[in-house]
Design an enzyme around this catalytic site. Structure first.
Site, PDB file in Angstrom:
ATOM      1  N   THR A 118      22.366   2.902   3.789  1.00 50.82           N
ATOM      2  CA  THR A 118      23.716   3.480   3.694  1.00 50.82           C
ATOM      3  C   THR A 118      24.608   2.418   4.325  1.00 50.82           C
ATOM      4  O   THR A 118      24.141   1.337   4.663  1.00 50.82           O
ATOM      5  CB  THR A 118      23.861   4.794   4.504  1.00 50.82           C
ATOM      6  OG1 THR A 118      23.674   4.488   5.896  1.00 50.82           O
ATOM      7  CG2 THR A 118      22.856   5.845   4.073  1.00 50.82           C
ATOM      8  N   ASP A 143      39.956  14.173  11.300  1.00 48.68           N
ATOM      9  CA  ASP A 143      39.231  13.404  12.305  1.00 48.68           C
ATOM     10  C   ASP A 143      38.666  14.438  13.273  1.00 48.68           C
ATOM     11  O   ASP A 143      39.412  15.099  13.999  1.00 48.68           O
ATOM     12  CB  ASP A 143      40.210  12.461  13.028  1.00 48.68           C
ATOM     13  CG  ASP A 143      39.502  11.627  14.090  1.00 48.68           C
ATOM     14  OD1 ASP A 143      38.394  12.025  14.527  1.00 48.68           O
ATOM     15  OD2 ASP A 143      40.060  10.588  14.482  1.00 48.68           O
ATOM     16  N   ASN A 156      26.998  16.140   9.351  1.00 48.18           N
ATOM     17  CA  ASN A 156      26.501  14.800   9.042  1.00 48.18           C
ATOM     18  C   ASN A 156      27.333  13.686   9.683  1.00 48.18           C
ATOM     19  O   ASN A 156      26.840  12.579   9.866  1.00 48.18           O
ATOM     20  CB  ASN A 156      26.464  14.641   7.516  1.00 48.18           C
ATOM     21  CG  ASN A 156      26.242  13.219   7.092  1.00 48.18           C
ATOM     22  OD1 ASN A 156      25.162  12.674   7.267  1.00 48.18           O
ATOM     23  ND2 ASN A 156      27.283  12.594   6.581  1.00 48.18           N
ATOM     24  N   TYR A 192      22.055   7.200  21.505  1.00 46.55           N
ATOM     25  CA  TYR A 192      21.915   7.673  20.118  1.00 46.55           C
ATOM     26  C   TYR A 192      20.662   8.550  19.990  1.00 46.55           C
ATOM     27  O   TYR A 192      20.720   9.669  19.501  1.00 46.55           O
ATOM     28  CB  TYR A 192      21.856   6.483  19.160  1.00 46.55           C
ATOM     29  CG  TYR A 192      21.798   6.884  17.704  1.00 46.55           C
ATOM     30  CD1 TYR A 192      22.949   7.292  17.045  1.00 46.55           C
ATOM     31  CD2 TYR A 192      20.596   6.863  16.995  1.00 46.55           C
ATOM     32  CE1 TYR A 192      22.900   7.683  15.703  1.00 46.55           C
ATOM     33  CE2 TYR A 192      20.543   7.238  15.661  1.00 46.55           C
ATOM     34  CZ  TYR A 192      21.695   7.650  15.025  1.00 46.55           C
ATOM     35  OH  TYR A 192      21.645   8.029  13.703  1.00 46.55           O
ATOM     36  N   LYS A 226      20.412  12.630  19.254  1.00 50.23           N
ATOM     37  CA  LYS A 226      19.615  13.151  18.159  1.00 50.23           C
ATOM     38  C   LYS A 226      18.499  14.044  18.713  1.00 50.23           C
ATOM     39  O   LYS A 226      18.103  15.021  18.074  1.00 50.23           O
ATOM     40  CB  LYS A 226      19.057  12.010  17.304  1.00 50.23           C
ATOM     41  CG  LYS A 226      20.154  11.207  16.577  1.00 50.23           C
ATOM     42  CD  LYS A 226      21.147  12.102  15.838  1.00 50.23           C
ATOM     43  CE  LYS A 226      22.045  11.326  14.878  1.00 50.23           C
ATOM     44  NZ  LYS A 226      23.052  12.203  14.234  1.00 50.23           N
TER      45      LYS A 226
END
Lengths: 250, 254
Positions: free
Chosen positions: A179, A55, A82, A144, A148
């Site tokens: 996904t 983790d 990733n 988010y 990014k």
């Protein structure tokens, strides 16, 4: 070495790299899923596949990954950052500790792993660092998109800085991709509020990404339609782009 | 514009200049800094000169308990804060690979995690009252890849743009102020005297001009404030020019 390797784009990177005879170190929390993937890839492509259950938000477990990454006996040539997850867009109502975990996994962890990988890679004069970002990094979209954006900005700078010493850094910026990312956020397939033509397939995203990684590109935006959208986002008035980023339920 | 403003990194640089210009407009202040003597000196100077109430909180924002004190002050319903100015920050050496990773993590925490936590804390009561201003001091470096400093400032710019569009209809505006090179102690504290940066003089800005322009854009509820036309033009160019060329700008000195 691939983080978040047990599903989504991470698993697809593992598959396509194994198909090119790359040995793998797969990192994720889910030992069972990792071992199933490792066994399947080892058998199909006869490559060495190591499994490292960790983790990345637990310091001790992250340290293990750092140690593996810097082990001089078993050099890692490519790091694929990733691992990630998404949060609901309503920042003000999100638990701030969830937001901090999100920031840690999306920014602090890849920064730490990149830092650890760089020194041995520079010493060997060769290496690839791949940061899985998102087109959301070009379009303001809560924390988010901001995280990014961090990864894209940093990858651009680092690629410019280290490419001459043999180490390239590439930010891969997919659009909406099939996904389990959205499902894990509680959005059922078909209910994400995204037009069907906007969806990409993971194999196509990873194939294009690996081409750009091989070419040493700082930014990889798979598919022409998303390349065009990002180009537009740079030319369009910022207010318009921001409004576009507030759409969709992700 | 605001009755009470809370400013982090208030004892020097742009934070101190925000304090001065807000006090001059009659805004009561809560100044946050880890530098005790500088903070006390400023508080008494501003209170004496402008007759406003000035509170000081001595806090290292990277220490959880001390950050907790600031969060509690920010959310105290009896003494509402109308404006939050996230100004605390420092710079890192560009040689990322040779920097201590724990310094880089502290840098990330102060430049991103702390403003995110303070913004989150301030938003609740501001949305409830239907009014408030959140100001994030970013940098034009956020438009030009520039190691982790540029990346952190890009985080703030992106988040501010989104948050401003999300919350302005409910009365709360979020503005990222993006100065270019500004005469403050920022560069000196990095061990980089201004004269060694080797920039032409016309590129240097003065803190009072940056803050005056910033306050105008904040009052207008803009998501982004880039003081001076020369840096506005640079930001537009950074969006239009090929990424490859922009990256070489950031890869240069210092």
């Amino acid at each position: 070495m691939i983080t978040g390797a047990s599903s989504g784009l991470g698993a697809e990177f593992a598959r396509q790299l194994a198909a090119r005879r790359t040995d793998l170190v797969l990192v994720a929390r889910d030992t069972e899923a990792l071992e199933a993937l490792a066994a399947a890839l080892a058998e199909e492509f006869s490559v060495d596949v190591e499994v490292l259950t960790a983790d990345l938000l637990v310091q001790r477990e992250l340290d293990q990954v750092v140690r593996r990454l810097t082990d001089p006996e078993r050099p890692v040539d490519m790091l694929v950052n990733n691992a990630g997850f998404g949060l609901p867009l309503e920042f003000a109502r999100n638990d701030i500790e969830d937001e901090v975990r999100h920031l840690d996994l999306l920014v602090e962890v890849p920064m730490r792993l990149t830092h650890a990988a760089l020194t041995p890679m520079i010493a060997r004069g060769r290496g690839y660092i791949v940061n899985v970002a998102s087109v959301a990094g070009f379009i303001p979209r809560s924390t988010y998109g901001a995280c990014k954006g961090w990864i894209i900005s940093f990858s651009r700078w680092a690629n410019g800085r280290y490419a001459a010493r043999g180490v390239t850094v590439t930010a891969v910026c997919p659009g909406f991709t099939h996904t389990n990312f959205h499902e894990r956020m509680g959005l059922l397939p078909g209910e994400e509020g995204v037009a069907s033509w906007m969806w990409l397939d993971a194999p196509q995203v990873v194939a294009e990404a690996l081409r750009d990684v091989a070419r040493g590109r700082a930014v990889s935006i798979p598919s022409l339609r998303y390349k065009a959208m990002v180009a537009l986002s740079r030319l369009a008035p910022p207010g318009l782009v921001t409004r576009a980023g507030s759409r969709g339920r992700r | 514009m605001a009755r009470t403003a809370l400013i982090t990194g208030a004892s020097s640089g742009l934070g101190a200049e925000f304090a001065r210009q807000l006090a001059a407009r009659g805004t009561a202040l809560v100044l946050v800094s880890s530098e005790e003597s500088a903070l006390e000196e400023m508080a008494s100077e501003l209170a004496g000169r402008f007759g406003v109430e000035v509170e000081g909180i001595i806090a290292d924002l990277l220490v959880e308990q001390e950050l907790g004190v600031v969060v509690r002050r920010l959310t105290d319903s009896r003494r509402p804060i109308d404006m939050l100015v996230n100004s605390a920050g420092f710079g890192q050496h560009l040689r990322f690979e040779r920097n201590d990773i724990d310094d880089e993590v502290r840098h990330l925490h102060l430049l991103v995690e702390v403003p995110m936590r303070l913004t989150h804390a301030a938003l609740g009561p501001m949305l409830q009252r239907g009014g408030g201003r959140i100001v994030n001091i970013a940098s034009v470096a956020g438009f030009i890849p520039f190691s982790t400093y540029g990346a952190c400032k890009a985080w703030l710019i992106s988040f501010s743009a989104w948050a401003n569009s999300r919350y302005s209809a409910r009365g709360v505006t979020v503005t990222a102020v993006c100065p270019g090179f500004t005469h403050t102690r920022f560069h000196e504290r990095m061990g980089l005297p201004e004269r060694e940066i080797g920039l032409p003089g016309w590129l240097w800005l003065h803190a009072p001009d940056v803050v005056a322009a910033g306050l105008r854009d904040i009052a207008r509820g803009k998501a982004l404030s880039v003081p001076t036309w020369r840096y506005k033009a640079a930001v537009v160019l950074s969006r239009i020019l090929p990424a490859r060329i922009i990256a070489t700008v950031g890869a240069r000195k210092p």
